[in-house]
Design a protein around this motif. Structure first.
Motif, PDB file in Angstrom:
ATOM      1  N   ARG A  46       0.931  -1.139  -0.088  1.00 11.50           N
ATOM      2  CA  ARG A  46      -0.147  -0.054  -0.010  1.00 11.50           C
ATOM      3  C   ARG A  46       1.062   1.402  -0.059  1.00 11.50           C
ATOM      4  N   GLY A  47       2.345   1.051  -0.073  1.00 10.96           N
ATOM      5  CA  GLY A  47       3.029   2.427  -0.703  1.00 10.96           C
ATOM      6  C   GLY A  47       3.324   3.000   0.850  1.00 10.96           C
ATOM      7  N   SER A  48       2.900   2.498   1.854  1.00  9.12           N
ATOM      8  CA  SER A  48       3.266   3.025   3.308  1.00  9.12           C
ATOM      9  C   SER A  48       3.271   1.996   4.234  1.00  9.12           C
ATOM     10  N   CYS A  49       3.885   2.383   5.396  1.00  7.48           N
ATOM     11  CA  CYS A  49       3.756   1.361   6.701  1.00  7.48           C
ATOM     12  C   CYS A  49       3.361   2.026   7.815  1.00  7.48           C
ATOM     13  N   GLU A  50       2.866   1.026   8.868  1.00  7.32           N
ATOM     14  CA  GLU A  50       2.397   1.596   9.872  1.00  7.32           C
ATOM     15  C   GLU A  50       3.251   2.917  10.621  1.00  7.32           C
ATOM     16  N   ARG A  51       4.334   2.431  10.854  1.00  8.36           N
ATOM     17  CA  ARG A  51       5.264   3.312  11.691  1.00  8.36           C
ATOM     18  C   ARG A  51       5.283   4.850  11.097  1.00  8.36           C
ATOM     19  N   ARG A  52       5.314   4.866   9.689  1.00 10.69           N
ATOM     20  CA  ARG A  52       5.477   6.159   9.034  1.00 10.69           C
ATOM     21  C   ARG A  52       3.944   6.727   9.022  1.00 10.69           C
ATOM     22  N   ASP A  53       2.724   6.101   9.095  1.00  8.65           N
ATOM     23  CA  ASP A  53       1.529   6.770   9.029  1.00  8.65           C
ATOM     24  C   ASP A  53       1.254   7.330  10.292  1.00  8.65           C
ATOM     25  N   LEU A  54       1.963   6.814  11.633  1.00  4.91           N
ATOM     26  CA  LEU A  54       1.676   7.334  12.843  1.00  4.91           C
ATOM     27  C   LEU A  54       2.613   8.633  12.986  1.00  4.91           C
ATOM     28  N   LEU A  55       3.843   8.510  12.308  1.00  6.04           N
ATOM     29  CA  LEU A  55       4.636   9.714  12.603  1.00  6.04           C
ATOM     30  C   LEU A  55       4.168  10.796  11.718  1.00  6.04           C
ATOM     31  N   LEU A  56       3.469  10.634  10.595  1.00  3.58           N
ATOM     32  CA  LEU A  56       2.845  11.648   9.578  1.00  3.58           C
ATOM     33  C   LEU A  56       1.713  12.230  10.419  1.00  3.58           C
ATOM     34  N   GLN A  57       1.113  11.468  11.176  1.00  5.15           N
ATOM     35  CA  GLN A  57      -0.106  11.936  11.956  1.00  5.15           C
ATOM     36  C   GLN A  57       0.605  12.934  13.151  1.00  5.15           C
ATOM     37  N   LYS A  58       1.645  12.517  13.724  1.00  7.50           N
ATOM     38  CA  LYS A  58       2.261  13.407  14.768  1.00  7.50           C
ATOM     39  C   LYS A  58       2.701  14.622  14.300  1.00  7.50           C
ATOM     40  N   PHE A  59       3.582  14.578  13.000  1.00  5.86           N
ATOM     41  CA  PHE A  59       4.110  15.792  12.262  1.00  5.86           C
ATOM     42  C   PHE A  59       3.353  16.302  11.030  1.00  5.86           C
ATOM     43  N   PRO A  60       3.597  17.449  10.677  1.00  6.72           N
ATOM     44  CA  PRO A  60       3.078  17.854   9.280  1.00  6.72           C
ATOM     45  C   PRO A  60       3.609  16.849   8.294  1.00  6.72           C
ATOM     46  N   PRO A  61       2.970  16.829   7.284  1.00  4.92           N
ATOM     47  CA  PRO A  61       3.414  16.004   6.032  1.00  4.92           C
ATOM     48  C   PRO A  61       4.849  16.677   5.605  1.00  4.92           C
ATOM     49  N   THR A  62       4.912  17.772   5.594  1.00  6.90           N
ATOM     50  CA  THR A  62       6.205  18.482   5.027  1.00  6.90           C
ATOM     51  C   THR A  62       7.399  18.482   5.952  1.00  6.90           C
ATOM     52  N   ALA A  63       7.224  17.657   6.873  1.00  4.31           N
ATOM     53  CA  ALA A  63       8.292  17.553   8.112  1.00  4.31           C
ATOM     54  C   ALA A  63       9.231  17.037   7.397  1.00  4.31           C
ATOM     55  N   LEU A  64       9.232  16.188   6.150  1.00  2.00           N
ATOM     56  CA  LEU A  64      10.235  15.438   5.460  1.00  2.00           C
ATOM     57  C   LEU A  64      11.033  16.541   4.487  1.00  2.00           C
ATOM     58  N   GLU A  65      10.197  17.503   4.367  1.00  2.00           N
ATOM     59  CA  GLU A  65      10.729  18.487   3.329  1.00  2.00           C
ATOM     60  C   GLU A  65      11.646  19.389   4.336  1.00  2.00           C
ATOM     61  N   PHE A  66      11.524  19.634   5.418  1.00  3.23           N
ATOM     62  CA  PHE A  66      12.442  20.393   6.402  1.00  3.23           C
ATOM     63  C   PHE A  66      13.723  19.714   6.450  1.00  3.23           C
ATOM     64  N   LEU A  67      13.785  18.439   6.457  1.00  3.31           N
ATOM     65  CA  LEU A  67      15.101  17.675   6.605  1.00  3.31           C
ATOM     66  C   LEU A  67      15.897  18.101   5.294  1.00  3.31           C
ATOM     67  N   LYS A  68      15.385  18.451   4.236  1.00  7.18           N
ATOM     68  CA  LYS A  68      16.221  18.803   3.224  1.00  7.18           C
ATOM     69  C   LYS A  68      16.968  20.213   3.071  1.00  7.18           C
ATOM     70  N   ILE A  69      16.413  20.864   4.292  1.00  6.98           N
ATOM     71  CA  ILE A  69      17.109  22.249   4.387  1.00  6.98           C
ATOM     72  C   ILE A  69      18.448  21.811   5.303  1.00  6.98           C
ATOM     73  N   GLN A  70      19.488  22.111   4.598  1.00  5.68           N
ATOM     74  CA  GLN A  70      20.659  22.076   5.332  1.00  5.68           C
ATOM     75  C   GLN A  70      20.942  22.961   6.462  1.00  5.68           C
ATOM     76  N   GLY A  71      21.526  22.396   7.452  1.00  5.79           N
ATOM     77  CA  GLY A  71      21.720  23.043   8.685  1.00  5.79           C
ATOM     78  C   GLY A  71      20.503  22.901   9.701  1.00  5.79           C
ATOM     79  N   LEU A  72      19.629  22.401   9.217  1.00 16.29           N
ATOM     80  CA  LEU A  72      18.357  21.818  10.364  1.00 16.29           C
ATOM     81  C   LEU A  72      18.402  20.236  10.328  1.00 16.29           C
ATOM     82  N   GLY A  73      19.009  19.950  11.496  1.00 18.09           N
ATOM     83  CA  GLY A  73      18.904  18.329  11.543  1.00 18.09           C
ATOM     84  C   GLY A  73      17.557  18.128  12.178  1.00 18.09           C
ATOM     85  N   PRO A  74      17.582  16.803  12.504  1.00 16.22           N
ATOM     86  CA  PRO A  74      16.171  16.307  13.262  1.00 16.22           C
ATOM     87  C   PRO A  74      15.878  16.842  14.461  1.00 16.22           C
ATOM     88  N   LYS A  75      16.864  16.939  15.205  1.00 19.51           N
ATOM     89  CA  LYS A  75      16.704  17.669  16.622  1.00 19.51           C
ATOM     90  C   LYS A  75      16.181  19.047  16.460  1.00 19.51           C
TER      91      LYS A  75
END
Ligand code: DGT
Ligand code: CA
Ligand code: CA
Ligand code: ZN
Length: 578
Positions: free
Chosen positions: A75-104
């Motif tokens: 189905r193109g996703s997994c449970e853990r990913r779905d849960l995390l995407l509920q917790k954070f905005p879906p664009t959270a992944l885009e933020f990681l592509k900004i240099q200088g901003l780590g996950p923390k």
């Protein structure tokens, strides 16, 4: 579902887990799984479908991940990913592509502000709202603003290797349509650019138009953007990669191939040349204005010939002097994949590679090479279990043994290391350990956000070490992800020439470092080069072709590249640092 897409979901999930501050061991298992899936020669989806097979046979895939893979394929996703995407905005992944901003930092921002877009992040920086958070400051705000600008510039582009995969898939599918003679890639892919904006495919044959129909109904097409009589455009795959397909009449093929290969700047200059000769060039052919007589168009070489030029290799078509060189008969003889006699940068299970020395050697022999250098990491990369002096000495002895007994693969093996350049420019290993080895590559893997002057000094100091023979991935860039670190490239290249150090053209499709323009500049200073794959898996030895294309974009011939030498002269060259 293709392996690359599965791997992407795993990478994403690992990134989200990192933002959520989850257990680092588990995060690592997702990332290792992603690498394993990406490099696996068979389709994971096929293995899952086969009742006699189990994906746990793939190294790096345990029981837990096996279940995750089944879910992703279904189905193109997994449970853990779905849960995390509920917790954070879906664009959270885009933020990681900004240099200088780590996950923390991203987690911290999400705790304090309700933002979900890059635009909102930009506003936070402009309004100085990051600096009030713990461990953030004005400098970070500036850096993030710069990174956002870079991010906007590169989004919408794809790695050459990715584009090549989609092209191969569509060439296969459209080529099967009855009455289609050929499907030919053009555009930036044909020029070997390291990233591709969209894919341009040209179809010829009596039923070329039927290929357009097959294309817009192709299962992996997500959205049809346009459909005309001779052209169709669509977004393909989950990544939304745009593909333009054009159906052509055979008498126009050469002119169309020339036109759609570009680059735009090359075409503008070529058309200007045509006009000066009383000719008019379009995607349909080359016509003499006086009398409206068609003079070329069926073949690309015919078009160039009618313009008084030899055929120009696509990699050179960037309007950087190639037309003048062609006109004066001084186009360079370019290196080809078949010139390459060995691969000089690869990792094994001793550090973060996925195969043993023997397996890598066998894979190299199967590709027709005469030699390889095994170059695992040094101890500063503790996460990768890098080698210390003791292991280096033992490894050098092991390789001498292998060569004395004649390697089982019939291949000559050189003992090497990819030695870290520490923050101050010192090498990570003691000189007497390095002296045991046949080949030392020196690379930067840490402290990349230094000032340019400091980074230049650091690299100059590394070049002083008499054992260093190759400067590994010299600019440190990761395509679409991390820009080159700032330093004075000309000075470093000149110093490398003076000290007889070769510059690496790292062929990993995520690096392609050095790139064409820097290669050409360094060659003009007298630099010599090594093209190496940095393979972490036997299959990745195939990356060599991307390195060769990149070298061609730097106007290199076989004589500029050390690993075009046969084993004996290469071994002699290794010994002869001035
Ligand atoms: P990309 O897709 O951004 O990686 O780069 P290209 O070079 O593949 O660019 P693309 O797909 O826009 O166009 C393919 C080729 O078609 C381009 O290299 C030259 C030609 N072309 C497209 N539009 C124009 C144009 O407006 N003028 C001229 N002279 N050539 C064009
Ligand atoms: Ca294109
Ligand atoms: Ca295009
Ligand atoms: Zn490296």
């Amino acid at each position: 579902m293709e392996n690359q897409e599965i791997a992407r979901v795993l990478w994403e999930t690992a990134d989200l887990m990192e933002i959520a501050g989850e257990d680092s061991f588990r995060i690592r298992s997702y990332r290792n799984g992603a690498t394993a899936v990406e490099g696996y020669p068979e389709r994971i989806a096929d293995i899952l479908r086969d009742p006699h097979r189990n994906v746990t046979e793939i190294p790096g895939i345990g029981k837990g991940l096996a279940q995750v893979l089944a879910e992703i394929v279904e189905r193109g996703s997994c449970e853990r990913r779905d849960l995390l995407l509920q917790k954070f905005p879906p664009t959270a992944l885009e933020f990681l592509k900004i240099q200088g901003l780590g996950p923390k930092s991203i987690a911290l921002i999400f705790q304090h502000y309700r933002i979900s877009t890059i635009d909102e992040l930009e506003r936070l920086c402009q309004e100085h709202k990051l600096r009030v958070l713990p461990r953030m400051g004005a400098k970070l705000e500036e850096k993030v603003l710069r990174s956002i600008a870079q991010y906007r510039q590169r989004s919408g582009r794809y790695l050459l290797s990715y584009a090549e995969g989609v092209a191969a898939e569509l060439i296969e599918a459209l080529g099967q349509v009855p009455g289609v003679d050929a499907v030919t890639p053009a555009g930036s892919l044909r020029r070997g650019r390291e990233t591709v904006g969209d894919l341009d495919l040209l179809v010829t044959g009596p039923s070329a138009h039927a290929a357009l129909e097959r294309f817009v109904t192709y299962p992996r097409v997500e959205e049809v953007l346009g459909r005309g009589e001779n052209k169709a455009s669509a977004k393909v795959g989950r990544e939304g990669f745009q593909v333009d397909v054009r159906a052509l009449a055979p008498e126009n093929f050469g002119a169309a191939l020339q036109y759609f290969t570009g680059s735009k700047d090359h075409n503008v200059a070529i058309r200007t040349r045509a006009v000066k000769m009383g000719l008019k060039l379009s995607e349909y052919g080359l016509v003499r204005v006086e009398g409206d007589i068609r003079v070329a168009g069926e073949t690309e070489a015919g078009v160039y010939e009618a313009l008084g030029l030899p055929w120009i290799p696509p990699e050179l078509r960037e309007n950087c002097g190639e037309i003048e060189a062609a006109a004066e008969g001084r186009l360079p003889e370019l290196v080809e994949l078949q010139h390459i006699r060995g691969d000089l940068h690869m990792h094994t299970t001793e550090t973060d590679g996925r195969a043993t020395l023997d397996e890598m050697a066998e894979a190299a022999r199967a590709r027709g090479y005469q030699y390889i250098a095994i170059t695992d990491h040094s101890k500063a990369l503790a996460m990768a279990n890098g080698l210390d002096e003791k292991r280096v000495v033992a490894f050098a002895r092991q390789v001498r043994e292998i060569n004395r007994n004649g390697a089982p693969s019939g291949l000559r093996v050189f003992s090497g290391i990819e030695c870290d350049i520490l923050k101050d420019g010192a090498l990570d290993l003691a000189p007497d350990a390095l002296a045991e080895l046949d080949l030392v590559i020196a690379s930067v893997h840490s402290h990349m956000n230094m000032e340019a002057a400091e980074m230049t000094d650091r690299l100059m100091r590394a070049l002083e070490c008499p054992h260093v023979r190759i400067l590994g991935h010299p600019t440190g860039r990761l395509l679409l992800h991390r820009d080159p670190f700032p330093f004075d490239f000309d000075r470093v290249a000149a110093e490398a020439v003076r000290r007889g150090v070769w510059l690496e053209i790292n062929a990993s499709p995520e690096r392609l470092d050095l790139h064409g323009a820097l290669i050409r500049g360094a060659k003009a200073k007298g630099a010599r080069f090594a093209i190496s794959t940095d393979a972490h898996h036997p299959k990745q030895l195939d990356y060599m072709r991307y390195g060769v294309v990149t070298a061609r974009r730097g106007w290199l011939g076989p004589d500029d590249i050390l690993n075009t030498l046969a084993a004996e002269p290469f071994a002699a060259a290794l010994q002869s640092r001035p």
